[in-house]
Structures are given as C-alpha cells and as structure tokens.
Write a protein that holds these residues in place. Sequence first.
Motif, PDB file in Angstrom:
ATOM      1  N   UNK A  23       0.815  -1.209   0.000  1.00 35.21           N
ATOM      2  CA  UNK A  23       0.000   0.000   0.000  1.00 35.21           C
ATOM      3  C   UNK A  23       0.849   1.260   0.000  1.00 35.21           C
ATOM      4  N   UNK A  24       1.969   1.247   0.730  1.00 35.54           N
ATOM      5  CA  UNK A  24       2.685   2.489   1.004  1.00 35.54           C
ATOM      6  C   UNK A  24       4.184   2.246   1.027  1.00 35.54           C
ATOM      7  N   UNK A  25       4.949   3.327   0.805  1.00 38.42           N
ATOM      8  CA  UNK A  25       6.403   3.250   0.982  1.00 38.42           C
ATOM      9  C   UNK A  25       7.173   3.570  -0.283  1.00 38.42           C
ATOM     10  N   UNK A  26       8.313   4.229  -0.119  1.00 38.47           N
ATOM     11  CA  UNK A  26       9.136   4.643  -1.243  1.00 38.47           C
ATOM     12  C   UNK A  26      10.375   3.780  -1.402  1.00 38.47           C
ATOM     13  N   UNK A  27      11.303   4.238  -2.255  1.00 38.52           N
ATOM     14  CA  UNK A  27      12.540   3.494  -2.533  1.00 38.52           C
ATOM     15  C   UNK A  27      13.385   3.388  -1.270  1.00 38.52           C
ATOM     16  N   UNK A  28      13.567   4.546  -0.590  1.00 35.12           N
ATOM     17  CA  UNK A  28      14.399   4.549   0.619  1.00 35.12           C
ATOM     18  C   UNK A  28      13.778   3.675   1.713  1.00 35.12           C
ATOM     19  N   UNK A  29      12.444   3.559   1.693  1.00 36.32           N
ATOM     20  CA  UNK A  29      11.762   2.705   2.678  1.00 36.32           C
ATOM     21  C   UNK A  29      11.833   1.228   2.288  1.00 36.32           C
ATOM     22  N   UNK A  30      12.399   0.934   1.107  1.00 36.78           N
ATOM     23  CA  UNK A  30      12.604  -0.465   0.701  1.00 36.78           C
ATOM     24  C   UNK A  30      11.428  -1.101   0.004  1.00 36.78           C
ATOM     25  N   UNK A  31      10.440  -0.306  -0.421  1.00 30.99           N
ATOM     26  CA  UNK A  31       9.242  -0.861  -1.060  1.00 30.99           C
ATOM     27  C   UNK A  31       9.251  -0.579  -2.573  1.00 30.99           C
ATOM     28  N   UNK A  32       9.397   0.675  -2.956  1.00 32.89           N
ATOM     29  CA  UNK A  32       9.390   1.050  -4.373  1.00 32.89           C
ATOM     30  C   UNK A  32      10.781   0.906  -4.989  1.00 32.89           C
ATOM     31  N   UNK A  33      10.820   0.910  -6.320  1.00 36.02           N
ATOM     32  CA  UNK A  33      12.103   0.854  -7.032  1.00 36.02           C
ATOM     33  C   UNK A  33      12.123   1.982  -8.072  1.00 36.02           C
ATOM     34  N   UNK A  34      13.307   2.301  -8.566  1.00 30.59           N
ATOM     35  CA  UNK A  34      13.454   3.361  -9.562  1.00 30.59           C
ATOM     36  C   UNK A  34      12.948   2.878 -10.918  1.00 30.59           C
ATOM     37  N   UNK A  35      12.411   3.813 -11.688  1.00 34.20           N
ATOM     38  CA  UNK A  35      11.786   3.490 -12.974  1.00 34.20           C
ATOM     39  C   UNK A  35      11.955   4.703 -13.887  1.00 34.20           C
ATOM     40  N   UNK A  36      11.525   4.563 -15.120  1.00 31.90           N
ATOM     41  CA  UNK A  36      11.460   5.691 -16.061  1.00 31.90           C
ATOM     42  C   UNK A  36      10.131   5.671 -16.777  1.00 31.90           C
ATOM     43  N   UNK A  37       9.576   6.856 -17.075  1.00 25.11           N
ATOM     44  CA  UNK A  37       8.369   6.876 -17.878  1.00 25.11           C
ATOM     45  C   UNK A  37       8.678   6.573 -19.347  1.00 25.11           C
ATOM     46  N   UNK A  38       7.860   5.735 -19.942  1.00 26.40           N
ATOM     47  CA  UNK A  38       7.900   5.479 -21.383  1.00 26.40           C
ATOM     48  C   UNK A  38       6.680   6.213 -21.940  1.00 26.40           C
TER      49      UNK A  38
END
Length: 475
Positions: free
Chosen positions: A458-473
């Motif tokens: 539900x929640x959390x960013x890269x630094x929080x260990x949940x999300x990862x880096x990406x790029x828009x296509x």
Amino acid sequence: MSVKLEDTLKDENLIKRLEEIAKDTALLHGVLMRTKDTPNSPEVVSYAPFTLFPTSVPAALFHQALAVQTQFNRLVDRVSQNHSFLEDTLASTIKVDDFTARLFNIYKQVQQEGHAQKIVVGLNRSDYMLDHSPDGRTSLKQIEINTIAASFGGLASRTPDVHRHILKVANLPDECSLVLDNNPAAGLAKGLAKAWELYGSKRAVVLFLVENVQRNIYDHRYVENELWKRNIPVIRRQFEDVFRTGSLDESKRLFVDGHEVAIVYFRNGYMPQNYTSEQSWEVRLMMERSVAVKCPDISTHLAGTKKVQQELARPGVLECFFPDEPETVAQIRATFAGLYTLDMGEEGDNTVAMALANPDQYVLKPQREGGGNNIYGSEICEVLEKLKNSSERTAYILMDKIQPVPVQNILLRPGAPLKVSSCLSELGAFGAYVRKGSELMLNECVGHLLRTKSSEHADGGVAAGVAVLDNPLLV
C-alpha cells in the motif's frame, strides 16, 4: 505497456539474459546504493533497486505534471511567507503532534527575532499517481509535495541510459526514443548554486546535513559533484558534528569546523527519529537563526505538511494566494484529490463517519515524510474508532484513495526472485526556486522521477525499501 513489451515479458529465456545485463548496466551507470550490512562504507556497493523495463505513462499527463511544477514552487513559497495562514492552519495539529509543534516553536522564535537571511532556496518534489475513474478517464492526482530532503534527483539522472540499453538488447529500438533525458541533479545544483552566488562569499561552503545511516549517499553525491564542477565547496556533516563544532558569530554567520556555511541543505531532519537528542533540536534552531541560507527554511518545511496540503484544497484558499491568476488556480486545483479535515467539530465528525463507512476509498495520513506512514483499509477503522472523539485525530488528514490501473513489470532487487509483478507507479516532478527579498530569481521544473512498487504494497518509497526506480515510457 506496449504490446511488444508485454510479449517480451513472456519470453523467459530473454528475461533471464536481460536480468544480468540490466544489473551490470545499472552498476556501469552509477545507479548505486550502499548495502544494508555496510551502509556507511564505500567498500561494498550494490545497484539501487529498479524496474527491468520502463513503465508506460500518458505523455499528456506527464507534461501536465512538469508544466504545473513552477506554479507549485510559487505556491509553496507564498505559503511559507504567510504567517497567519501557517499559524491558523497548524493550530489544531501542534496541540497533538509533538514533532510539528517543535518545528513550529522554532518557526515562532525565528519570526520573533526577524529572518536573518532574505535569500530563500526551495528544492521540492511534487508526487502524483494516475487516477482511473469509473467512466474510463485517467487524470493526474497529487499525492503530496515534499519540501525537505526530496530524494532521488541524483539516481534518476542516471537511469534513462540504463533502460535505453535494456530496450536495445531486447530488440525494442522504437521504445528507446520514448525514454526521455532527465537530469534533476544538475537542476537541483543550479538552485543551490544560485543561492550560493547570492550569499556572496567564495570561501563559504554548502553544508549537506546528512543522516547517520547513509545507504543512499550516491544520490547525494551526484548533486554534490555538480556543485564541485562549479567550484562550490561542499562538506557533509551530521547533527552531532554541527553541535560539536558549529557556532554563530556576532553577525549570525554560521561556522562549522571552521568553515563559513553559505547554505544548509537538509538531507536529514524530516522525521522525528532524525532528532536523536535535544542537541539535534538545538542545532536546528541555531541553523535557522543564522544568516546561512536554509534549504528549506523552517517555514518552507512547515508549508509541506499534510495539514497545509489539506487546507490548500479548500474552496477559495488558492485564490487567496493567487488573487488575479484564475488560470494558475485552475492548473493547480486540477491535480488535487479530495482532502478532508479531521479537526474537532461537525466537519471533522462528517469526515470520520465518511471514512468509517467506506475505509477502502480513503487514505489516512499523518504529518510525516519518509514513506511507510499512511494508513489504509480496515486499519483506518481501528485508528478512527479509537480516536474519533479525541483531539488526537487532528494529527491526521483524510484523502481520497487514488485508483491507478496496475501494469506488469519485473522489479530488480538484490536477492529477490525474478518474477513478473503487478505494479503501481508514482510520478514526481522536481522544482527549484530561489528568492531574494520579494524577487523570484529562479523558478524551474528541473526533472522528473518515476518510482514503481508491487501493487500488494500500500505504502512506501525506494528509501523505505518498497518502491524501485523506474522511467516513464511516454505513450
């Protein structure tokens, strides 16, 4: 996601081959983090988590996010200068939220003394998700605006080349051209450099105030190196270092380890746990009282609170900040999701009832940065049942839950199995502005960030260990 990309995801042999190439390419391009085991050592590093492929984003909504960023810069700056608005808006919050109260006390003290420095620099990031309504329309909706320690401008400057290389190897050359160049690190450094020039001392340094655990140091280093390229000296220190070696002279100039400090760039200080002792709070006050330029200053930090975000969404409030600019108001308001107060009284009572009746339609947000703090679903009921008759509920705001459409991708993380996941993405736009007195000297959108996570989180960013880096296509 394009049909070709979807087909590629089904080719297991190709995916296995691309995995190794992708990770090596990330390392070659400096998409790096230190490891959990040795977060303060450069001896062992790994790639920062990222998606195997870029994620499709409608071009019109992407450009909308970038186009509105300079208006959000102006809004944050104007809110930070409006004492009565900040005081009235945060009045209920500071009674129940100790962290916001302590920040506000510093703000009040600085207000009473008078601002020692007329130069203001803001580096912020406005985050959005794509909301799919029942009638099939897709719209850009703001999650929040980060006015302190907005991260990943550095690493986001390196990821486009990684994804372009992966697409070439996967025989998807047409998709390569849809991944845009992106260099937030240079743009963020441009804002700091402008403020440093205005400060007017070539010997003075930019102080990066950093955390004790520095896994994400390479994200900082890209901005730092952009400053060194301009012959602007940078030092990195923690709260305790500044407490030990920092002081103000009779002109309120800030010195740390014998260096005059032109700018304090906060990459720390955004969460209660960053203030490990009373000494940390004493340091924050000393820095705010100094003639060093703060990025952000205490009023801009407060302008980024969730309560301010909720108040700005009220009818008529944006018009107070842009009285003769209906187009600016419309441009900003178009990105707002529904935001609701939990202040004591009938309006707040109605918000509680609304949330308890349909908890899956909302997000309960405390006044916190750093990811992983929001409350969803049945947990909303647990919290509000406990707090519904207590003023402690005013530490939160309620927001409509944005309903994005999940897409398929592969999240690459050290030690994680290689598998296709259902994913959700969050688009960020970086802004930089510099003001001297009443004159805005610089106001730009300086880049973007896409972060993607598995839809089970539900929640959390890269630094929080949940999300990862990406790029828009862009599609």
